[in-house]
Design a protein around this motif. Structure first.
Motif, PDB file in Angstrom:
ATOM      1  N   MET A 114       0.755  -0.984   0.071  1.00  0.00           N
ATOM      2  CA  MET A 114       0.063   0.243   0.026  1.00  0.00           C
ATOM      3  C   MET A 114       0.879   1.141   0.055  1.00  0.00           C
ATOM      4  SD  MET A 114      -2.895  -1.239   2.559  1.00  0.00           S
ATOM      5  CE  MET A 114      -3.830   0.554   2.764  1.00  0.00           C
ATOM      6  N   CYS A 115       1.836   1.127   0.937  1.00  0.00           N
ATOM      7  CA  CYS A 115       2.864   2.456   0.938  1.00  0.00           C
ATOM      8  C   CYS A 115       3.655   2.574  -0.303  1.00  0.00           C
ATOM      9  CB  CYS A 115       3.675   2.228   2.046  1.00  0.00           C
ATOM     10  SG  CYS A 115       3.027   2.357   3.546  1.00  0.00           S
ATOM     11  N   THR A 116       3.955   1.503  -1.142  1.00  0.00           N
ATOM     12  CA  THR A 116       4.620   1.625  -2.248  1.00  0.00           C
ATOM     13  C   THR A 116       3.803   2.166  -3.302  1.00  0.00           C
ATOM     14  OG1 THR A 116       5.994  -0.173  -1.714  1.00  0.00           O
ATOM     15  CG2 THR A 116       5.811   0.272  -4.179  1.00  0.00           C
ATOM     16  N   GLU A 117       2.438   1.716  -3.354  1.00  0.00           N
ATOM     17  CA  GLU A 117       1.537   2.157  -4.284  1.00  0.00           C
ATOM     18  C   GLU A 117       1.150   3.582  -4.237  1.00  0.00           C
ATOM     19  OE1 GLU A 117      -1.687  -0.562  -4.193  1.00  0.00           O
ATOM     20  OE2 GLU A 117      -1.055  -1.845  -5.606  1.00  0.00           O
ATOM     21  N   ARG A 118       1.105   4.101  -3.060  1.00  0.00           N
ATOM     22  CA  ARG A 118       0.771   5.111  -2.714  1.00  0.00           C
ATOM     23  C   ARG A 118       1.986   6.298  -3.262  1.00  0.00           C
ATOM     24  NH1 ARG A 118      -3.625   6.722  -3.805  1.00  0.00           N
ATOM     25  NH2 ARG A 118      -3.621   4.774  -4.599  1.00  0.00           N
ATOM     26  N   TYR A 119       3.266   5.705  -2.898  1.00  0.00           N
ATOM     27  CA  TYR A 119       4.305   6.511  -3.316  1.00  0.00           C
ATOM     28  C   TYR A 119       4.328   6.742  -4.937  1.00  0.00           C
ATOM     29  CZ  TYR A 119       9.435   7.503  -4.344  1.00  0.00           C
ATOM     30  OH  TYR A 119      10.421   7.908  -4.809  1.00  0.00           O
ATOM     31  N   MET A 120       4.046   5.336  -5.629  1.00  0.00           N
ATOM     32  CA  MET A 120       4.015   5.661  -7.101  1.00  0.00           C
ATOM     33  C   MET A 120       3.085   6.229  -7.826  1.00  0.00           C
ATOM     34  SD  MET A 120       6.553   3.787  -7.790  1.00  0.00           S
ATOM     35  CE  MET A 120       6.249   3.521  -9.765  1.00  0.00           C
ATOM     36  N   ALA A 121       1.742   6.487  -6.869  1.00  0.00           N
ATOM     37  CA  ALA A 121       0.634   7.493  -7.322  1.00  0.00           C
ATOM     38  C   ALA A 121       0.971   8.825  -7.287  1.00  0.00           C
ATOM     39  CB  ALA A 121      -0.593   7.284  -6.639  1.00  0.00           C
ATOM     40  N   VAL A 122       2.005   9.146  -6.377  1.00  0.00           N
ATOM     41  CA  VAL A 122       2.413  10.652  -6.292  1.00  0.00           C
ATOM     42  C   VAL A 122       3.537  10.929  -7.278  1.00  0.00           C
ATOM     43  CG1 VAL A 122       3.424  12.122  -4.880  1.00  0.00           C
ATOM     44  CG2 VAL A 122       1.604  10.754  -3.720  1.00  0.00           C
ATOM     45  N   THR A 123       4.533  10.069  -7.484  1.00  0.00           N
ATOM     46  CA  THR A 123       5.749  10.001  -8.135  1.00  0.00           C
ATOM     47  C   THR A 123       5.445   9.777  -9.772  1.00  0.00           C
ATOM     48  OG1 THR A 123       6.651   8.175  -7.597  1.00  0.00           O
ATOM     49  CG2 THR A 123       7.371  10.103  -6.226  1.00  0.00           C
TER      50      THR A 123
ATOM     51  N   LYS B 171      10.804   9.982   1.275  1.00  0.00           N
ATOM     52  CA  LYS B 171      11.102  10.393   0.145  1.00  0.00           C
ATOM     53  C   LYS B 171       9.747  11.260  -0.316  1.00  0.00           C
ATOM     54  CE  LYS B 171      13.903   6.959  -1.900  1.00  0.00           C
ATOM     55  NZ  LYS B 171      13.962   5.777  -2.806  1.00  0.00           N
ATOM     56  N   LEU B 172       8.374  10.679   0.267  1.00  0.00           N
ATOM     57  CA  LEU B 172       7.201  11.385   0.023  1.00  0.00           C
ATOM     58  C   LEU B 172       7.174  12.681   0.685  1.00  0.00           C
ATOM     59  CD1 LEU B 172       4.585   8.757   0.576  1.00  0.00           C
ATOM     60  CD2 LEU B 172       4.790  10.020  -1.591  1.00  0.00           C
TER      61      LEU B 172
ATOM     62  N   VAL C  16      -4.966  10.540   3.232  1.00  0.00           N
ATOM     63  CA  VAL C  16      -4.763   8.998   2.882  1.00  0.00           C
ATOM     64  C   VAL C  16      -3.397   8.417   3.281  1.00  0.00           C
ATOM     65  CG1 VAL C  16      -4.485   7.349   1.150  1.00  0.00           C
ATOM     66  CG2 VAL C  16      -6.489   9.156   0.872  1.00  0.00           C
ATOM     67  N   LEU C  17      -2.379   9.143   2.843  1.00  0.00           N
ATOM     68  CA  LEU C  17      -1.021   8.757   3.364  1.00  0.00           C
ATOM     69  C   LEU C  17      -0.684   8.697   4.919  1.00  0.00           C
ATOM     70  CD1 LEU C  17       0.805  11.015   0.830  1.00  0.00           C
ATOM     71  CD2 LEU C  17       0.437   8.527   0.588  1.00  0.00           C
ATOM     72  N   ILE C  18      -1.370   9.733   5.604  1.00  0.00           N
ATOM     73  CA  ILE C  18      -1.094   9.682   7.062  1.00  0.00           C
ATOM     74  C   ILE C  18      -1.943   8.545   7.630  1.00  0.00           C
ATOM     75  CG2 ILE C  18      -1.937  10.932   9.210  1.00  0.00           C
ATOM     76  CD1 ILE C  18      -1.323  13.593   7.526  1.00  0.00           C
TER      77      ILE C  18
ATOM     78  N   TYR D 111      -9.528   1.269   9.160  1.00  0.00           N
ATOM     79  CA  TYR D 111      -9.782   0.860   7.861  1.00  0.00           C
ATOM     80  C   TYR D 111     -10.878   1.819   7.377  1.00  0.00           C
ATOM     81  CZ  TYR D 111      -7.154  -3.330   8.652  1.00  0.00           C
ATOM     82  OH  TYR D 111      -5.933  -4.012   8.858  1.00  0.00           O
ATOM     83  N   THR D 112     -11.952   2.003   8.615  1.00  0.00           N
ATOM     84  CA  THR D 112     -13.267   2.970   8.168  1.00  0.00           C
ATOM     85  C   THR D 112     -12.709   4.155   7.645  1.00  0.00           C
ATOM     86  OG1 THR D 112     -14.471   1.354   9.403  1.00  0.00           O
ATOM     87  CG2 THR D 112     -15.229   3.802   8.767  1.00  0.00           C
ATOM     88  N   LEU D 113     -11.636   4.870   8.855  1.00  0.00           N
ATOM     89  CA  LEU D 113     -11.397   6.407   8.330  1.00  0.00           C
ATOM     90  C   LEU D 113     -10.378   6.185   7.072  1.00  0.00           C
ATOM     91  CD1 LEU D 113     -10.267   7.208  12.103  1.00  0.00           C
ATOM     92  CD2 LEU D 113     -12.175   7.887  10.829  1.00  0.00           C
ATOM     93  N   LEU D 114      -9.845   5.416   6.843  1.00  0.00           N
ATOM     94  CA  LEU D 114      -8.935   5.298   5.704  1.00  0.00           C
ATOM     95  C   LEU D 114     -10.032   5.226   4.394  1.00  0.00           C
ATOM     96  CD1 LEU D 114      -6.312   5.203   4.010  1.00  0.00           C
ATOM     97  CD2 LEU D 114      -6.408   2.492   4.313  1.00  0.00           C
ATOM     98  N   THR D 115     -10.860   4.539   4.367  1.00  0.00           N
ATOM     99  CA  THR D 115     -11.850   4.509   3.377  1.00  0.00           C
ATOM    100  C   THR D 115     -12.628   5.841   3.122  1.00  0.00           C
ATOM    101  OG1 THR D 115     -12.162   1.852   3.876  1.00  0.00           O
ATOM    102  CG2 THR D 115     -13.773   3.060   2.245  1.00  0.00           C
TER     103      THR D 115
END
Length: 359
Positions: A117-126, A210-211, A237-239, A297-301
């Motif tokens: 999940m962290c990797t995908e969020r990093y890729m989504a940003v960069t 990096k983010l 979302v990242l937090i 998970y609820t807050l993240l969604t």
């Protein structure tokens, strides 16, 4: 056996006193409450996420994996509580292998999923265009790979753990124990600590550093706007993902420290009741992670839907203005939204629209 249930099964098999009965009853009740709370929360999350699984949003697939891991982990509680009170193991050799394997399997599946999940969020940003190009099959393959690697790391425990029977007085006491030597077992647990805590920690930590640098650079290059002091949905979302990771570490790190201390510094000069209490405490702490997670998970969604909703509005605003033929927007289209972001806006906004129709 020094994993979650093992140390507790060892202590549970010893003769009890009034004090030990009080301790066992207290922690048994606490674990039972965790079981009810955790199962209810994670089933709710699964129902909520499976309702929109056909859209295969990467975040939803990851949350489903986390909820399944939590449910499998919580499923071991009835066996642990039963052993606490009966002071014996009644679930056979197969029960030993399954119970202890589930501990390690779900622990690794959770942290590996969080790392993805962290990797995908990093890729989504960069690299947003690369992220959008990933298909539904790719996301499912990644989820399958997470469980497969977790299973490989668990296989040695599944193969080497065994049911031991010892005669005590007029009865027979049964206990699950590893069949390999102390040094081999020490190496194996050290490897598990590295794969479940150290390696994911280094990867996730470096990604968020990096983010952080990326956001600082973007803020320096962007003019200050009204209301810019509030966190954007993307940042939320990242937090939230990082919060879930921190909670995982907070719940599992004490358990691992306790296991490694006993492995590398023997014998411990602690009373038997003290060691029993520590065993129970670190066990309850690991199970509490599966109870806290559904709320996170609820807050993240919620934050992720807010993030998608904002992107949907941004995309709609740009496309509507472009179709009206506004010269300034046409000339600045390439500057305002890059080609990669156009794809990113389009794919995630369509998903958001479908989710909103379901609600």
């Amino acid at each position: 056996m020094d994993n979650n249930a093992s140390g507790n099964l060892t202590s549970a098999a010893s003769p009890g006193s009034v004090d030990e009965l009080i301790i066992t009853s207290t922690f048994g009740t606490l674990l039972s409450l965790m079981y009810v709370t955790g199962v209810s929360g994670n089933v709710y999350i699964l129902v909520l996420m499976c309702h929109s699984i056909r859209f295969a949003v990467s975040m939803h697939i990851s949350i489903i994996n986390l909820a399944i891991a939590d449910l499998l982990y919580l499923s071991t509680i009835p066996f642990i509580v039963c052993t606490y009170f009966l002071k014996d193991w009644y679930f056979g050799d197969i029960g030993c292998r399954i119970l202890f394997s589930l501990d390690l399997l779900t622990m690794h599946a959770s942290i590996f999923t969080l790392t993805v999940m962290c990797t995908e969020r990093y890729m989504a940003v960069t690299k947003p265009l690369d992220t959008v190009k990933r298909s539904k099959s790719y996301r499912k393959a990644m989820a399958g790979a997470v469980w497969f690697i977790s299973l490989l790391l668990t296989l040695p425990m599944m193969i080497m753990v065994n049911l031991e029977e010892t005669r005590r007085g007029t009865g027979i006491k049964r206990m699950c124990a590893p069949t390999w030597g102390p040094e081999a077992y020490k190496v194996y647990l050290t490897v598990l600590f590295s794969t479940s805590i150290m390696a994911p920690g280094i990867i996730i930590g470096s990604l968020y550093i990096k983010l952080g640098r990326t956001y600082l650079e973007s803020q320096r290059n962007t003019l200050t706007k009204k209301g810019n002091n509030k966190r954007s949905p993307k940042q939320k979302v990242l937090i939230m993902i990082f919060t879930i990771v921190l909670v995982f570490w907070a719940c599992f790190l004490p358990f691992w420290i306790w296991q490694l201390v006993r492995l590398y510094h023997r014998p411990l000069k602690l009373a038997s009741h003290t060691q029993t209490c520590i065993n129970y405490l670190v066990t309850c702490l690991t199970y509490s992670n599966s109870c806290i997670n559904p709320f996170l998970y609820t807050l993240l969604t919620k934050n992720y839907r807010e993030y998608l909703k904002n992107r949907h509005r941004s995309f709609y605003r740009y496309t509507s203005s472009f179709k009206r033929g506004t010269p300034s927007l046409q000339s600045s289209w390439g500057k305002s939204v890059s080609s990669s972001n156009q794809f990113d806006y389009l794919s995630e906004s369509l998903v958001m629209g479908q989710l909103k129709v379901q609600r």
